[in-house]
Write a protein that holds these residues in place. Structure first.
Motif, PDB file in Angstrom:
ATOM      1  N   ALA A   7      10.606 -10.505 -15.569  1.00  0.00           N
ATOM      2  CA  ALA A   7       9.884 -11.299 -14.681  1.00  0.00           C
ATOM      3  C   ALA A   7       9.737 -10.475 -13.534  1.00  0.00           C
ATOM      4  N   GLU A   8      10.412  -9.557 -12.910  1.00  0.00           N
ATOM      5  CA  GLU A   8      10.277  -8.801 -11.910  1.00  0.00           C
ATOM      6  C   GLU A   8       9.344  -7.531 -12.116  1.00  0.00           C
ATOM      7  N   GLU A   9       9.072  -7.053 -13.060  1.00  0.00           N
ATOM      8  CA  GLU A   9       8.191  -6.418 -13.544  1.00  0.00           C
ATOM      9  C   GLU A   9       6.656  -6.927 -13.396  1.00  0.00           C
ATOM     10  N   LEU A  10       6.810  -8.093 -13.872  1.00  0.00           N
ATOM     11  CA  LEU A  10       5.369  -8.738 -13.915  1.00  0.00           C
ATOM     12  C   LEU A  10       4.887  -9.099 -12.536  1.00  0.00           C
ATOM     13  N   VAL A  11       5.851  -9.449 -11.690  1.00  0.00           N
ATOM     14  CA  VAL A  11       5.563  -9.654 -10.184  1.00  0.00           C
ATOM     15  C   VAL A  11       4.859  -8.325  -9.640  1.00  0.00           C
ATOM     16  N   SER A  12       5.340  -7.376 -10.067  1.00  0.00           N
ATOM     17  CA  SER A  12       4.863  -5.667  -9.465  1.00  0.00           C
ATOM     18  C   SER A  12       3.874  -5.591 -10.188  1.00  0.00           C
ATOM     19  N   ALA A  13       3.525  -6.139 -11.234  1.00  0.00           N
ATOM     20  CA  ALA A  13       2.174  -5.826 -12.011  1.00  0.00           C
ATOM     21  C   ALA A  13       0.984  -6.677 -11.335  1.00  0.00           C
ATOM     22  N   VAL A  14       1.290  -7.731 -10.828  1.00  0.00           N
ATOM     23  CA  VAL A  14       0.023  -8.589  -9.888  1.00  0.00           C
ATOM     24  C   VAL A  14       0.099  -8.431  -8.590  1.00  0.00           C
ATOM     25  N   ARG A  15       0.770  -7.245  -8.259  1.00  0.00           N
ATOM     26  CA  ARG A  15       0.721  -6.909  -6.609  1.00  0.00           C
ATOM     27  C   ARG A  15       0.462  -5.747  -6.455  1.00  0.00           C
ATOM     28  N   TYR A  16      -0.412  -5.306  -5.365  1.00  0.00           N
ATOM     29  CA  TYR A  16      -0.955  -3.999  -4.862  1.00  0.00           C
ATOM     30  C   TYR A  16       0.331  -3.108  -4.240  1.00  0.00           C
ATOM     31  N   PRO A  17       0.437  -1.689  -4.397  1.00  0.00           N
ATOM     32  CA  PRO A  17       1.223  -0.989  -3.716  1.00  0.00           C
ATOM     33  C   PRO A  17       1.125  -1.170  -2.151  1.00  0.00           C
ATOM     34  N   PRO A  18       2.203  -1.060  -1.290  1.00  0.00           N
ATOM     35  CA  PRO A  18       3.479  -0.655  -1.757  1.00  0.00           C
ATOM     36  C   PRO A  18       4.495  -1.618  -2.432  1.00  0.00           C
ATOM     37  N   VAL A  19       4.167  -2.963  -2.615  1.00  0.00           N
ATOM     38  CA  VAL A  19       4.895  -3.962  -3.008  1.00  0.00           C
ATOM     39  C   VAL A  19       4.917  -3.980  -4.642  1.00  0.00           C
ATOM     40  N   GLY A  20       3.981  -3.572  -5.271  1.00  0.00           N
ATOM     41  CA  GLY A  20       3.648  -3.430  -6.536  1.00  0.00           C
ATOM     42  C   GLY A  20       2.993  -2.266  -7.045  1.00  0.00           C
ATOM     43  N   VAL A  21       2.400  -2.412  -8.288  1.00  0.00           N
ATOM     44  CA  VAL A  21       1.962  -1.188  -8.889  1.00  0.00           C
ATOM     45  C   VAL A  21       0.631  -1.534  -9.539  1.00  0.00           C
ATOM     46  N   ARG A  22       0.093  -2.605  -8.995  1.00  0.00           N
ATOM     47  CA  ARG A  22      -1.353  -2.859  -9.528  1.00  0.00           C
ATOM     48  C   ARG A  22      -2.292  -1.627  -9.133  1.00  0.00           C
ATOM     49  N   GLY A  23      -3.053  -1.284  -9.917  1.00  0.00           N
ATOM     50  CA  GLY A  23      -4.040  -0.213  -9.930  1.00  0.00           C
ATOM     51  C   GLY A  23      -5.139  -0.457  -9.105  1.00  0.00           C
ATOM     52  N   VAL A  24      -5.535   0.410  -7.945  1.00  0.00           N
ATOM     53  CA  VAL A  24      -6.441   0.159  -6.963  1.00  0.00           C
ATOM     54  C   VAL A  24      -7.742   0.446  -7.377  1.00  0.00           C
ATOM     55  N   GLY A  25      -8.492  -0.443  -7.856  1.00  0.00           N
ATOM     56  CA  GLY A  25      -9.812  -0.231  -8.617  1.00  0.00           C
ATOM     57  C   GLY A  25     -10.805  -1.246  -8.046  1.00  0.00           C
ATOM     58  N   SER A  26     -10.626  -1.898  -7.050  1.00  0.00           N
ATOM     59  CA  SER A  26     -11.327  -3.095  -6.593  1.00  0.00           C
ATOM     60  C   SER A  26     -13.002  -3.083  -6.336  1.00  0.00           C
ATOM     61  N   ALA A  27     -13.111  -1.539  -6.068  1.00  0.00           N
ATOM     62  CA  ALA A  27     -14.567  -1.244  -5.604  1.00  0.00           C
ATOM     63  C   ALA A  27     -15.383  -1.626  -6.731  1.00  0.00           C
ATOM     64  N   LEU A  28     -15.044  -1.504  -8.050  1.00  0.00           N
ATOM     65  CA  LEU A  28     -15.901  -1.818  -9.018  1.00  0.00           C
ATOM     66  C   LEU A  28     -15.454  -2.896  -9.907  1.00  0.00           C
ATOM     67  N   ALA A  29     -14.442  -3.823  -9.315  1.00  0.00           N
ATOM     68  CA  ALA A  29     -14.029  -5.185  -9.913  1.00  0.00           C
ATOM     69  C   ALA A  29     -14.917  -6.323  -9.602  1.00  0.00           C
ATOM     70  N   ARG A  30     -15.067  -7.232 -10.727  1.00  0.00           N
ATOM     71  CA  ARG A  30     -15.524  -8.558 -10.512  1.00  0.00           C
ATOM     72  C   ARG A  30     -14.799  -9.132  -9.547  1.00  0.00           C
ATOM     73  N   ALA A  31     -13.514  -8.942  -9.469  1.00  0.00           N
ATOM     74  CA  ALA A  31     -12.432  -9.786  -8.699  1.00  0.00           C
ATOM     75  C   ALA A  31     -12.813  -9.794  -7.266  1.00  0.00           C
ATOM     76  N   SER A  32     -13.534  -8.533  -6.823  1.00  0.00           N
ATOM     77  CA  SER A  32     -13.716  -8.396  -5.550  1.00  0.00           C
ATOM     78  C   SER A  32     -15.390  -8.505  -4.916  1.00  0.00           C
ATOM     79  N   GLY A  33     -15.883  -9.077  -5.966  1.00  0.00           N
ATOM     80  CA  GLY A  33     -17.279  -9.372  -5.770  1.00  0.00           C
ATOM     81  C   GLY A  33     -18.243  -8.046  -5.840  1.00  0.00           C
ATOM     82  N   PHE A  34     -17.496  -7.122  -6.502  1.00  0.00           N
ATOM     83  CA  PHE A  34     -18.121  -5.906  -6.761  1.00  0.00           C
ATOM     84  C   PHE A  34     -18.208  -5.067  -5.222  1.00  0.00           C
ATOM     85  N   SER A  35     -17.205  -5.350  -4.557  1.00  0.00           N
ATOM     86  CA  SER A  35     -17.112  -4.617  -3.228  1.00  0.00           C
ATOM     87  C   SER A  35     -17.514  -5.458  -2.058  1.00  0.00           C
TER      88      SER A  35
END
Length: 262
Positions: free
Chosen positions: A104-132
């Motif tokens: 469960a702790e690993e999953l929490v880390s996976a859904v959060r950005y650093p420094p509290v998690g490990v989610r990769g920072v690729g939002s510039a090209l992602a639908r989630a950010s509305g493509f920036s």
């Protein structure tokens, strides 16, 4: 401008029960029909339905356009896969087969950005950010992600208290079918031993301040779970609803033909 508000997470946080349906037909057209039905939430299943990232995203779009709130079940709780689903725009994830506090702790880390998690920072090209188009996405996304973990075997139940102690887990879903199989009652999720285990888990999840969840087509059992404080409850599955309806239609057609020929 911040990340979009997660209405499903807000409803769970307020303790407002949400009634849902499993979406397993793996098609955006049928998902759009289901989204017009009026359920509070719809589970787009990528574990047992033949979905990939693109088919999931197509269904996510039509559900987002409706009054129903989308939840996506990933095939497995792998960090790289979670990253892709989040970037595609899924804000509420259900992760199957969670068995320990450490997982469960690993999953929490996976859904959060650093420094509290490990989610990769690729939002510039992602639908989630509305493509920036959402300038504050990186700094506000974490707070709108809803992480639901699925406990569905004896190992998960044994460490349920540990799982519930993890900050960042929003809810715990009990999987009746897999739990029944693991307990030696394959195909019988309403076996008294299984029911007792589920109800005990529901009480513990609620007492820990997390959202309890369940999928059951047994409406009496669904009512019992709601009375115990279940917050996200699915009572229907599109695949079985369609299968039953189309088989019934075929049977009626054959009966009609038989009455004419007779």
């Amino acid at each position: 401008m911040p990340a979009p508000q997660n209405a499903f997470k807000a409803a769970l946080n307020s303790g407002q029960p949400q009634m849902g349906c499993w979406v397993g037909l793996a098609d955006a057209y049928t998902a759009e029909i289901t989204a017009s039905a009026g359920f509070d939430w719809l589970l787009i299943d990528c574990e047992h339905a033949p979905n990939d990232l693109r088919s999931m995203m197509a269904q996510l779009k039509v559900v987002e356009a409706s009054t129903s709130k989308p939840v996506v079940r990933v095939p497995i709780g792998e960090t790289w896969m979670i990253k892709q689903f989040l970037d595609a725009g899924a804000q509420s994830l259900l992760v199957p087969m969670v068995e320990s506090k450490a997982q469960a702790e690993e999953l929490v880390s996976a859904v959060r950005y650093p420094p509290v998690g490990v989610r990769g920072v690729g939002s510039a090209l992602a639908r989630a950010s509305g493509f920036s188009a959402i300038p504050d996405y990186l700094t506000t996304a974490d707070g709108e992600i809803c992480l639901l973990v699925q406990v569905e075997n004896r190992a998960g139940l044994a460490d349920l208290d540990g799982i519930l102690s993890v900050d960042g887990v929003d809810g715990v879903f009990i999987g009746p079918s897999d739990l029944a199989a693991d307990m030696g009652h394959l195909g019988d999720p309403m076996h008294p031993e299984v029911v007792a285990a589920i109800l005990d888990a529901m009480k513990r999840i609620k007492a820990a301040g997390k959202a309890p969840g369940i999928l059951t087509t047994n409406l009496d059992f669904a009512r019992t779970c709601l009375e115990l404080g279940a917050t996200f409850v699915a009572t229907s599955i599109d695949v079985t609803l369609y299968a039953a309806a189309i088989r019934g239609a075929a049977r009626q057609a054959k009966e009609l033909l038989g009455s004419v020929e007779g």
